[in-house]
Scaffold this motif. Structure first.
Motif, PDB file in Angstrom:
ATOM      1  N   PHE A 538       1.843   9.702  -6.877  1.00 63.87           N
ATOM      2  CA  PHE A 538       1.598   8.768  -5.759  1.00 63.87           C
ATOM      3  C   PHE A 538       1.994   7.349  -6.156  1.00 63.87           C
ATOM      4  O   PHE A 538       2.575   6.602  -5.381  1.00 63.87           O
ATOM      5  CB  PHE A 538       0.108   8.819  -5.376  1.00 63.87           C
ATOM      6  CG  PHE A 538      -0.226   7.965  -4.178  1.00 63.87           C
ATOM      7  CD1 PHE A 538       0.047   8.411  -2.888  1.00 63.87           C
ATOM      8  CD2 PHE A 538      -0.798   6.708  -4.347  1.00 63.87           C
ATOM      9  CE1 PHE A 538      -0.246   7.609  -1.790  1.00 63.87           C
ATOM     10  CE2 PHE A 538      -1.095   5.909  -3.254  1.00 63.87           C
ATOM     11  CZ  PHE A 538      -0.817   6.366  -1.969  1.00 63.87           C
ATOM     12  N   ILE A 539       1.681   7.020  -7.424  1.00 62.43           N
ATOM     13  CA  ILE A 539       2.038   5.681  -7.924  1.00 62.43           C
ATOM     14  C   ILE A 539       3.555   5.508  -7.887  1.00 62.43           C
ATOM     15  O   ILE A 539       4.079   4.507  -7.393  1.00 62.43           O
ATOM     16  CB  ILE A 539       1.519   5.490  -9.375  1.00 62.43           C
ATOM     17  CG1 ILE A 539      -0.011   5.536  -9.423  1.00 62.43           C
ATOM     18  CG2 ILE A 539       2.044   4.196  -9.994  1.00 62.43           C
ATOM     19  CD1 ILE A 539      -0.732   4.360  -8.813  1.00 62.43           C
ATOM     20  N   THR A 540       4.274   6.506  -8.404  1.00 58.72           N
ATOM     21  CA  THR A 540       5.733   6.395  -8.470  1.00 58.72           C
ATOM     22  C   THR A 540       6.373   6.412  -7.085  1.00 58.72           C
ATOM     23  O   THR A 540       7.283   5.639  -6.801  1.00 58.72           O
ATOM     24  CB  THR A 540       6.305   7.575  -9.293  1.00 58.72           C
ATOM     25  OG1 THR A 540       5.478   7.752 -10.424  1.00 58.72           O
ATOM     26  CG2 THR A 540       7.708   7.311  -9.736  1.00 58.72           C
ATOM     27  N   GLU A 541       5.886   7.315  -6.236  1.00 53.93           N
ATOM     28  CA  GLU A 541       6.543   7.520  -4.942  1.00 53.93           C
ATOM     29  C   GLU A 541       6.158   6.478  -3.893  1.00 53.93           C
ATOM     30  O   GLU A 541       6.962   6.128  -3.045  1.00 53.93           O
ATOM     31  CB  GLU A 541       6.192   8.924  -4.404  1.00 53.93           C
ATOM     32  CG  GLU A 541       6.743  10.058  -5.239  1.00 53.93           C
ATOM     33  CD  GLU A 541       8.264  10.111  -5.202  1.00 53.93           C
ATOM     34  OE1 GLU A 541       8.839   9.993  -4.122  1.00 53.93           O
ATOM     35  OE2 GLU A 541       8.855  10.240  -6.299  1.00 53.93           O
ATOM     36  N   LYS A 542       4.904   6.026  -3.918  1.00 50.80           N
ATOM     37  CA  LYS A 542       4.425   5.132  -2.847  1.00 50.80           C
ATOM     38  C   LYS A 542       4.137   3.705  -3.325  1.00 50.80           C
ATOM     39  O   LYS A 542       4.567   2.736  -2.708  1.00 50.80           O
ATOM     40  CB  LYS A 542       3.134   5.700  -2.213  1.00 50.80           C
ATOM     41  CG  LYS A 542       3.216   7.145  -1.796  1.00 50.80           C
ATOM     42  CD  LYS A 542       4.000   7.315  -0.517  1.00 50.80           C
ATOM     43  CE  LYS A 542       4.035   8.791  -0.101  1.00 50.80           C
ATOM     44  NZ  LYS A 542       5.006   9.061   0.942  1.00 50.80           N
ATOM     45  N   VAL A 543       3.329   3.621  -4.392  1.00 52.80           N
ATOM     46  CA  VAL A 543       2.853   2.291  -4.812  1.00 52.80           C
ATOM     47  C   VAL A 543       3.993   1.423  -5.356  1.00 52.80           C
ATOM     48  O   VAL A 543       4.107   0.248  -5.012  1.00 52.80           O
ATOM     49  CB  VAL A 543       1.713   2.431  -5.861  1.00 52.80           C
ATOM     50  CG1 VAL A 543       1.267   1.065  -6.368  1.00 52.80           C
ATOM     51  CG2 VAL A 543       0.533   3.163  -5.255  1.00 52.80           C
ATOM     52  N   LEU A 544       4.819   2.028  -6.191  1.00 58.56           N
ATOM     53  CA  LEU A 544       5.894   1.260  -6.847  1.00 58.56           C
ATOM     54  C   LEU A 544       6.859   0.610  -5.845  1.00 58.56           C
ATOM     55  O   LEU A 544       7.141  -0.594  -5.957  1.00 58.56           O
ATOM     56  CB  LEU A 544       6.645   2.177  -7.814  1.00 58.56           C
ATOM     57  CG  LEU A 544       7.210   1.516  -9.044  1.00 58.56           C
ATOM     58  CD1 LEU A 544       6.131   0.840  -9.851  1.00 58.56           C
ATOM     59  CD2 LEU A 544       7.935   2.542  -9.899  1.00 58.56           C
ATOM     60  N   PRO A 545       7.355   1.349  -4.850  1.00 62.15           N
ATOM     61  CA  PRO A 545       8.255   0.688  -3.892  1.00 62.15           C
ATOM     62  C   PRO A 545       7.580  -0.450  -3.120  1.00 62.15           C
ATOM     63  O   PRO A 545       8.191  -1.499  -2.904  1.00 62.15           O
ATOM     64  CB  PRO A 545       8.653   1.813  -2.935  1.00 62.15           C
ATOM     65  CG  PRO A 545       8.286   3.072  -3.591  1.00 62.15           C
ATOM     66  CD  PRO A 545       7.243   2.783  -4.598  1.00 62.15           C
ATOM     67  N   VAL A 546       6.316  -0.244  -2.732  1.00 61.95           N
ATOM     68  CA  VAL A 546       5.610  -1.307  -2.000  1.00 61.95           C
ATOM     69  C   VAL A 546       5.456  -2.527  -2.901  1.00 61.95           C
ATOM     70  O   VAL A 546       5.738  -3.663  -2.495  1.00 61.95           O
ATOM     71  CB  VAL A 546       4.212  -0.826  -1.521  1.00 61.95           C
ATOM     72  CG1 VAL A 546       3.440  -1.974  -0.888  1.00 61.95           C
ATOM     73  CG2 VAL A 546       4.352   0.309  -0.526  1.00 61.95           C
ATOM     74  N   ALA A 547       5.016  -2.282  -4.150  1.00 57.64           N
ATOM     75  CA  ALA A 547       4.799  -3.397  -5.088  1.00 57.64           C
ATOM     76  C   ALA A 547       6.103  -4.143  -5.349  1.00 57.64           C
ATOM     77  O   ALA A 547       6.132  -5.382  -5.382  1.00 57.64           O
ATOM     78  CB  ALA A 547       4.227  -2.859  -6.396  1.00 57.64           C
ATOM     79  N   ALA A 548       7.187  -3.391  -5.530  1.00 54.92           N
ATOM     80  CA  ALA A 548       8.495  -4.035  -5.757  1.00 54.92           C
ATOM     81  C   ALA A 548       8.851  -4.889  -4.550  1.00 54.92           C
ATOM     82  O   ALA A 548       9.327  -6.021  -4.694  1.00 54.92           O
ATOM     83  CB  ALA A 548       9.565  -2.975  -5.996  1.00 54.92           C
ATOM     84  N   GLY A 549       8.604  -4.380  -3.364  1.00 51.59           N
ATOM     85  CA  GLY A 549       8.881  -5.134  -2.138  1.00 51.59           C
ATOM     86  C   GLY A 549       8.069  -6.418  -2.082  1.00 51.59           C
ATOM     87  O   GLY A 549       8.587  -7.480  -1.717  1.00 51.59           O
ATOM     88  N   LEU A 550       6.801  -6.327  -2.459  1.00 58.61           N
ATOM     89  CA  LEU A 550       5.944  -7.525  -2.437  1.00 58.61           C
ATOM     90  C   LEU A 550       6.501  -8.606  -3.370  1.00 58.61           C
ATOM     91  O   LEU A 550       6.492  -9.796  -3.049  1.00 58.61           O
ATOM     92  CB  LEU A 550       4.512  -7.173  -2.856  1.00 58.61           C
ATOM     93  CG  LEU A 550       3.721  -6.253  -1.915  1.00 58.61           C
ATOM     94  CD1 LEU A 550       2.350  -5.946  -2.497  1.00 58.61           C
ATOM     95  CD2 LEU A 550       3.565  -6.865  -0.530  1.00 58.61           C
TER      96      LEU A 550
END
Lengths: 572, 172
Positions: A538-550
């Motif tokens: 979940f971290i790799t698939e969801k959290v990481l892209p959102v965090a990178a976007g932020l």
């Protein structure tokens, strides 16, 4: 979003398009951030923005870009841009003090070029140790890799990245309304202490920065130590120091927290950073030996996979930078040959330790303690140069360019690791282009001086003013050496605990303002909770892209505001 | 958490708090710093011992350590074997999963440091080379450069097999 059809030929990596685009975009960012940085007091790496621009040009216009080619674009662009911070923190101080005429412009270039070379060459063995063996997180490098991989990662990841970017950019834009002459809707920070009716000497303010929150989201567990250290510093040490009556009687109310931070915990933190990184260096020696051996034996790989820059580059880079420092010290300082040799030798050794420290700190948390290291650098250099201020500041520029370059290069190499870039290629393009940044920054500084002057209302140059204050304080004997020493001992002990980099992490937490520790720590907590509840995937698939976007969204807006400032549209 | 490690952590934290407070005074209270260092020293000793014992227990029970690392690598290797000649789109999807599994390997291999940094460094050096090769394979496949992708898929596969041999040679 894997593209249909197979492409033939060599996999595009270092191409003329990537080099030209990287240099041009890097030069644009370097000029913008030099000017804006001297007005606003901060700069930005710009790797993520360069990656987005790279996609726009390589894929959008040229229709043939690849992930690793775009990685080269962002590596070059950030290499050209990153030296800006090292230059604007130091060189304008010479202008403010009226000492710049004492030094030929050529020496400005040689000093900063020496820094650029040293910063890059020193990270050759550290790359293997920090990225491959210690597996440090490097949040910015991870975020940039996410951006680079977006076209091949699937629609869902791309959607999450863009949502993160849009939200972060929008919030930042709304926060800047007052600068645009509009009413304030979202402040840049909230005073939670006032909301909770806490005593005013408890600093409980939190920056509303989605970029910092995103950094925490990527960092995860390591960052929790920074949060714990911040709590120790602000909510345990401060009340106890106050209760014990260790404060001057005229320091009361809201001033307490600031006094404790400036005179007690921050210098302790700087000491801990140094002690912790020296212990880390000692403990990592076996690993560094493995890394060096591995680089040396890379050429013996049977598969023809020699992907490491040969160790001779490291030696040649050090020798060249040492020679440059020696010439500068001997020519400008008028010191004896022996003292010049000692200064150049200690300077090179210090740059290695400082580069290691900065790379470790950014690798574990994304924070880079450059100002604290500059204080220590100036202290060491003033002593070495017999308190010659112009030479000290010039050598300070060498250190500043080297350590900011080392941290940036390591972030780029982390990105490279995650997208499968070949390290030696990244290092070569960086060595070939990093010297361009100082020329641009030095030229812009000189132009600004001729047009407006420096250290006035129009161009306040806050970082250079801070350096001038540091020099004055050191010349006046006002340096908390005892705090550095005590912090160094504690940091050394902490790093021997078996928890990698503990001394550096705790030192960093004492060094950073709580304003940023809180949103960063919140991001780390969210990461940890989500990992426990939803798992690693979940971290790799969801959290990481959102965090990178932020992170990318706010960074993009920072560049936009810098450009608007340069164009004279904004007057911060 | 194992008792020795817990006590070690508590002592380490207590030592740090005492040390930071006494060092914060102007000038530092050096006797306090010395006491805190002694407390931290005992804490460090206990937590390192506890960590070592924890690692060995995990290895013996098969819930962590070498057995778990072996299983993760074996699974990743067999997944790669299945996609060696698969169509490009399929390779990208499966490689994504393999790379996530390898991240888990890297995380779980950290305690091996206790067994000696040289050994740990050697294993991670080979492993990371393979991981980077697989990352490059992923990028090349995603970009449509199938020939490069297959070449690096093979490199990554060979490096993971070498890592597995190194892990199996450990005596944990």
């Amino acid at each position: 979003m894997v593209e249909a059809g197979s492409r033939k030929g060599t996999y595009r990596e270092i191409t003329p398009a990537a080099i030209v685009l990287g240099v041009l975009w890097g030069a644009f960012m370097a000029a913008s951030f030099t000017y804006a940085g001297m007005i606003m007091g901060f700069t930005s790496g710009g790797s993520a923005i360069a990656a987005i621009v790279g996609w726009g040009v390589l894929r959008g216009i040229l229709k043939k870009g690849t992930i690793v080619e775009n990685n080269i674009v962002q590596t070059i662009a950030s290499a050209v841009n990153i030296s800006v911070s090292g230059v604007i923190f130091t060189i304008p101080a010479l202008y403010i003090m009226g000492l710049h005429k004492e030094i030929n412009m050529l020496y400005f270039f040689l000093a900063t070029a020496a820094g650029a070379i040293l910063g890059i060459t020193f990270i050759i063995p550290l790359r293997k140790q920090m990225i491959e063996i210690d597996r440090l997180r490097f949040p910015t490098g991870t975020a940039v890799a996410t951006v680079l991989k977006t076209p091949g990662s699937g629609i869902e990841k791309a959607r999450l990245l863009f949502i993160g970017m849009a939200v972060s950019a929008l919030i930042y834009l709304v926060q800047q309304f007052p600068v645009l002459g509009l009413p304030e809707i979202i402040p840049e920070y909230v005073d939670l202490g006032a909301v909770l009716h806490l005593p005013e000497w408890i600093d409980f303010s939190m920056a509303l920065s989605l970029m910092v929150f995103g950094m925490g989201l990527i960092t995860g567990r390591n960052g929790l130590i920074v949060l714990a250290g911040g709590i120790l510093s602000y909510y345990i040490i401060t009340p106890i120091v106050k209760a014990l009556g260790w404060l001057p009687s005229d320091v009361t109310g809201a001033a307490v927290s600031g006094f404790v931070y400036s005179n007690m915990t921050r210098p302790l933190g700087i000491g801990m950073l140094l002690g912790g990184s020296i212990a880390g260096l000692i403990l990592s020696m076996p690993v560094i030996v493995v890394a060096l051996r591995s680089i040396a034996s890379a050429s013996k790989l049977g598969t023809g996979r020699n992907e490491e820059l040969p160790i001779k580059y490291l030696y040649a880079g050090i020798a060249l930078a040492f020679a440059l420092l020696l010439i500068i010290t001997y020519q400008i300082g008028g010191l004896s040959l022996g003292r010049s040799l000692l200064t150049a030798l200690v300077g090179v050794a210090w740059i290695f330790v400082a580069s290691l420290l900065v790379a470790m700190a950014t690798g574990m948390t994304d924070w880079s303690p450059v100002s604290g290291l500059s204080l220590v650098s100036v202290m060491i250099l003033l002593y070495l140069t017999n308190k010659q201020v112009p030479l000290t500041i010039l050598l300070g520029a060498t250190v500043g360019v080297a350590i900011s370059g080392a941290a940036d290069m390591m972030q780029d190499l982390k990105t490279g690791h995650l997208v499968g870039g070949i390290p030696s290629r990244q290092q070569k393009v960086e060595l070939l282009t990093a010297w361009i940044g100082p020329i641009i920054a030095l030229t812009v500084v000189d132009l600004i001086w001729r047009a407006y002057g420096i250290g006035n209302e129009t161009v306040p140059a806050p970082q250079a003013m801070a350096l001038k204050s540091m020099v004055d304080a050191i010349l006046g004997g006002n340096v908390p050496v005892d705090k550095f020493l005590a912090g160094g001992i504690l940091g050394f002990a902490l790093s021997m605990s078996g928890i990698p980099g503990l001394g550096v992490l705790v030192g960093l937490s004492m060094y950073l303002p709580m304003l940023y520790i809180l949103p960063y720590g919140l991001g780390c907590v969210v990461h940890d909770v989500l990992k426990r509840k939803r798992g690693h995937e979940f971290i790799t698939e969801k959290v990481l892209p959102v965090a990178a976007g932020l992170m990318v969204g706010e960074a993009a807006m920072t560049l936009l505001f810098a450009v608007l400032t340069v164009m004279g549209v904004l007057h911060p | 958490m194992e008792m020795k490690k817990l006590v070690g952590n508590v002592l380490l934290t207590a030592g740090l708090i005492v040390g930071a407070i006494t060092a914060a005074r102007i000038p530092p209270m050096w006797s306090g710093v010395a006491v805190s260092l002694a407390i931290m020293g005992v804490g460090i000793f206990l937590r390192r011992q506890g960590e070592k014992e924890e690692l060995h227990r995990a290895a013996e029970s098969g819930t962590g350590g070498v057995k778990e690392l072996d299983a993760l690598l074996t699974d990743a290797i067999s997944r790669i074997e299945k996609i060696m000649d698969a169509p490009r789109e399929e390779v990208v999807g499966e490689l994504t999963k393999v790379l996530e599994e390898l991240e888990e390997f890297a995380e779980k291999a950290q305690p091996l440091r206790i067994e000696g940094l040289m050994t740990y460094g050697n294993i991670m050096s080979i492993f990371s080379r393979g991981e980077r090769a697989l990352n490059r394979a992923w990028s090349a496949f995603a970009d449509g450069y199938e020939e490069e992708g297959r070449k690096y898929l093979r490199y990554g596969y060979e490096d993971l097999k070498e890592t597995l041999s190194a892990v199996r040679a450990l005596k944990v």
